[in-house]
Scaffold this active site. Sequence first.
Site, PDB file in Angstrom:
ATOM      1  N   ARG A 239      42.162  42.434  -9.644  1.00  0.00           N
ATOM      2  CA  ARG A 239      41.044  42.767 -10.443  1.00  0.00           C
ATOM      3  C   ARG A 239      41.457  43.968 -11.496  1.00  0.00           C
ATOM      4  NH1 ARG A 239      38.984  46.088  -5.167  1.00  0.00           N
ATOM      5  NH2 ARG A 239      40.108  47.906  -5.443  1.00  0.00           N
TER       6      ARG A 239
ATOM      7  N   GLY B 188       3.878 -15.795   6.645  1.00  0.00           N
ATOM      8  CA  GLY B 188       3.255 -15.448   7.970  1.00  0.00           C
ATOM      9  C   GLY B 188       4.097 -15.162   8.964  1.00  0.00           C
TER      10      GLY B 188
ATOM     11  N   TYR C  85      29.505  31.417  -0.515  1.00  0.00           N
ATOM     12  CA  TYR C  85      29.636  29.979  -0.351  1.00  0.00           C
ATOM     13  C   TYR C  85      30.727  29.568   0.164  1.00  0.00           C
ATOM     14  CZ  TYR C  85      30.440  25.202  -1.502  1.00  0.00           C
ATOM     15  OH  TYR C  85      30.753  23.902  -1.594  1.00  0.00           O
TER      16      TYR C  85
ATOM     17  N   ARG D  72       0.795  -1.249   0.214  1.00  0.00           N
ATOM     18  CA  ARG D  72       0.097  -0.126  -0.018  1.00  0.00           C
ATOM     19  C   ARG D  72       0.773   1.355  -0.161  1.00  0.00           C
ATOM     20  NH1 ARG D  72      -4.113  -0.262   4.620  1.00  0.00           N
ATOM     21  NH2 ARG D  72      -2.925  -1.932   5.446  1.00  0.00           N
TER      22      ARG D  72
ATOM     23  N   ARG E 210      25.596  22.657   5.650  1.00  0.00           N
ATOM     24  CA  ARG E 210      25.541  21.311   4.901  1.00  0.00           C
ATOM     25  C   ARG E 210      26.421  20.246   5.704  1.00  0.00           C
ATOM     26  NH1 ARG E 210      26.751  22.115  -0.878  1.00  0.00           N
ATOM     27  NH2 ARG E 210      26.847  20.007  -0.561  1.00  0.00           N
TER      28      ARG E 210
HETATM   29  C1  UD1 Z   1      -0.496  -8.774  12.553  1.00  0.00           C
HETATM   30  C2  UD1 Z   1      -0.819  -9.754  13.630  1.00  0.00           C
HETATM   31  C3  UD1 Z   1      -2.286  -8.955  14.141  1.00  0.00           C
HETATM   32  C4  UD1 Z   1      -1.821  -7.794  14.706  1.00  0.00           C
HETATM   33  C5  UD1 Z   1      -1.123  -6.969  13.819  1.00  0.00           C
HETATM   34  C6  UD1 Z   1      -0.658  -5.519  14.380  1.00  0.00           C
HETATM   35  C7  UD1 Z   1      -0.369 -11.957  12.926  1.00  0.00           C
HETATM   36  C8  UD1 Z   1      -0.726 -12.954  12.264  1.00  0.00           C
HETATM   37  N1  UD1 Z   1      -1.237 -10.908  13.069  1.00  0.00           N
HETATM   38  O1  UD1 Z   1      -1.498  -8.807  11.504  1.00  0.00           O
HETATM   39  O2  UD1 Z   1      -2.660  -9.812  15.302  1.00  0.00           O
HETATM   40  O3  UD1 Z   1      -3.131  -6.941  15.380  1.00  0.00           O
HETATM   41  O4  UD1 Z   1      -0.163  -7.637  13.038  1.00  0.00           O
HETATM   42  O5  UD1 Z   1      -0.200  -4.792  13.303  1.00  0.00           O
HETATM   43  O6  UD1 Z   1       0.675 -12.082  13.460  1.00  0.00           O
HETATM   44  N2  UD1 Z   1       5.881  -9.942   7.946  1.00  0.00           N
HETATM   45  C9  UD1 Z   1       7.049 -10.689   7.712  1.00  0.00           C
HETATM   46  N3  UD1 Z   1       6.851 -11.753   7.189  1.00  0.00           N
HETATM   47  C10 UD1 Z   1       5.618 -12.482   6.644  1.00  0.00           C
HETATM   48  C11 UD1 Z   1       4.478 -11.599   7.515  1.00  0.00           C
HETATM   49  C12 UD1 Z   1       4.569 -10.653   7.790  1.00  0.00           C
HETATM   50  O7  UD1 Z   1       8.287 -10.204   7.810  1.00  0.00           O
HETATM   51  O8  UD1 Z   1       5.750 -13.698   6.325  1.00  0.00           O
HETATM   52  C13 UD1 Z   1       6.148  -8.471   8.721  1.00  0.00           C
HETATM   53  C14 UD1 Z   1       5.370  -7.582   7.948  1.00  0.00           C
HETATM   54  O9  UD1 Z   1       6.418  -7.022   7.171  1.00  0.00           O
HETATM   55  C15 UD1 Z   1       4.943  -6.596   9.071  1.00  0.00           C
HETATM   56  C16 UD1 Z   1       4.757  -7.512  10.396  1.00  0.00           C
HETATM   57  O10 UD1 Z   1       5.347  -8.637   9.930  1.00  0.00           O
HETATM   58  O11 UD1 Z   1       5.935  -5.609   9.510  1.00  0.00           O
HETATM   59  C17 UD1 Z   1       3.123  -7.748  10.662  1.00  0.00           C
HETATM   60  O12 UD1 Z   1       2.522  -8.532   9.414  1.00  0.00           O
HETATM   61  P1  UD1 Z   1       1.463  -8.174   8.889  1.00  0.00           P
HETATM   62  O13 UD1 Z   1       1.064  -8.833   7.488  1.00  0.00           O
HETATM   63  O14 UD1 Z   1       1.193  -6.413   8.580  1.00  0.00           O
HETATM   64  O15 UD1 Z   1       0.366  -8.509   9.777  1.00  0.00           O
HETATM   65  P2  UD1 Z   1      -1.042  -8.104  10.175  1.00  0.00           P
HETATM   66  O16 UD1 Z   1      -2.104  -8.870   9.071  1.00  0.00           O
HETATM   67  O17 UD1 Z   1      -1.176  -6.683  10.204  1.00  0.00           O
END
Ligand code: UD1
Length: 457
Positions: free
Chosen positions: A427, A83, A353, A18, A320
């Site tokens: 100059r 996940g 500068y 997103r 800078r």
């Molecule tokens: C997750 C939680 C949810 C919680 C929410 C809070 C789980 C199953 N759910 O949901 O309970 O309320 O976060 O924001 O944990 N990520 C990985 N690898 C993966 C999947 C995710 O690195 O395979 C990372 C994502 O980049 C992110 C974080 O884990 O930073 C959470 O993943 P996301 O997919 O946003 O989980 P939610 O569905 O929001």
Amino acid sequence: MTQSSHAFVILAAGKGSRMLSDRPKVLHQVGSLPLLGHALRSTEPLNPAHLIVVAGHGAEAVEAATARLAPAARTVRQTEQLGTAHAVDQARDLLADFDGDVTVLYGDTPFIRTETLERMNAARQDGADVVILGFDTPDPGRYGRLMITDGDRLHRIVEFKDASPEERAVTLCNSGVVMAPAALLFDLIAQVGNANASEEYYLTDIVGLANDRGLTCRAVTCDPAETLGINTRAELAGAEAVFQAARRAELMAAGVTLTAPETVFLSADTRIDPDCVIEPNVVFGPGVTLAPNVTIRSFSHLEGATVASGAVVGPYARLRPGARLSEDTRVGNFVEVKNADLARGVKVNHLSYIGDAEIGPASNIGAGTITCNYDGFLKHKTSIGAEVFIGSNTMLVAPVSIGDGANTGSGSVITRDVPEGALAIARARQDNKPGLATRLRDMLRQKKAALAAAKPE
Ligand code: UD1
Ligand code: MG
């Protein structure tokens, strides 16, 4: 958490679709620091024994950023995002011999406070086997819901997609932060399956699994503002606003005057000592340090600069990287300073500068002076001694050095070194032609009149 028995696993493999960005989400910045940098920084006071970042989407960029942001951190790759449990599992081998606690953080959640992590740790010391960070909100949206029973025991976490209407009515949400002993955490993760609405391995399932074993899970809650996650550009801007407001308040509480705080923009590493005055509309990029009693006047932009006590910068100044201003220096309007040391009492007040230079104490640099530091291929240095007077509109063609107590005449193009105490004038000599201006004007006036007369009506 004074003992270094904590490991942190920071999840940063997600795509962040997103954001509509080629850049991995965790590398977008708040306060000029990548989101991942905020998560890494929150662990610092806890002196982590292991710091592991799980990279996936844009892994190379995330790995490079991790090395830069926290050299002690290590990265692992999650090649397929199956996940959150699967993501944490990637750290299993690195933590195989570790017998302390593991805390899971998200790379896109920058505001978790160290104190909150300490409260989670207290719950662990108090006997909870697994501690989850939750927050209560009237607008729980699509967050996972925490199911509490028997007073304060956390019984299960239900993901929004899998929740019944009654479960969705619960307002206590999962932040994603988890703390548990390493061996137990990886043992529970090994049991997690993916038979759910998303077909993902949910880290949240470890709570139900732990309860099945008769273990205790507890929720610690925090302010929802801390758990703010970033998924869109609008949320990124919202996080920036939250960050800026907090940093401004911190500085004012520490004795810094911000005349119009809402117009001053700070970086995560901005250091401003007490009794500094920051006028309206000032931007601090990364790497700025101000000693006490510095005044930054309106519309100035500073980055990578160090400013000593009593200095006044701006209005409309640009410092800078590598600008180092000593005590009681003055850098005025429309002056740019880069990679230059200005000794005590140096004044560069207007339209100049100064780059790749060093200027000795009490020297005065006239309006419109330029250090011509770049020949199109290489950068060269300008050295100016103590108590030098550089006349207005001097071009200092580097490499060049000006001795102590020397002067340059206005409008000079200085290409050779100027010895101590010398006056350098480079100059064209002035030539006055008596009466020539009057004759020239008469001639032009007649020419204009003749043209007007010849023009048809
Ligand atoms: C997750 C939680 C949810 C919680 C929410 C809070 C789980 C199953 N759910 O949901 O309970 O309320 O976060 O924001 O944990 N990520 C990985 N690898 C993966 C999947 C995710 O690195 O395979 C990372 C994502 O980049 C992110 C974080 O884990 O930073 C959470 O993943 P996301 O997919 O946003 O989980 P939610 O569905 O929001
Ligand atoms: Mg999320």
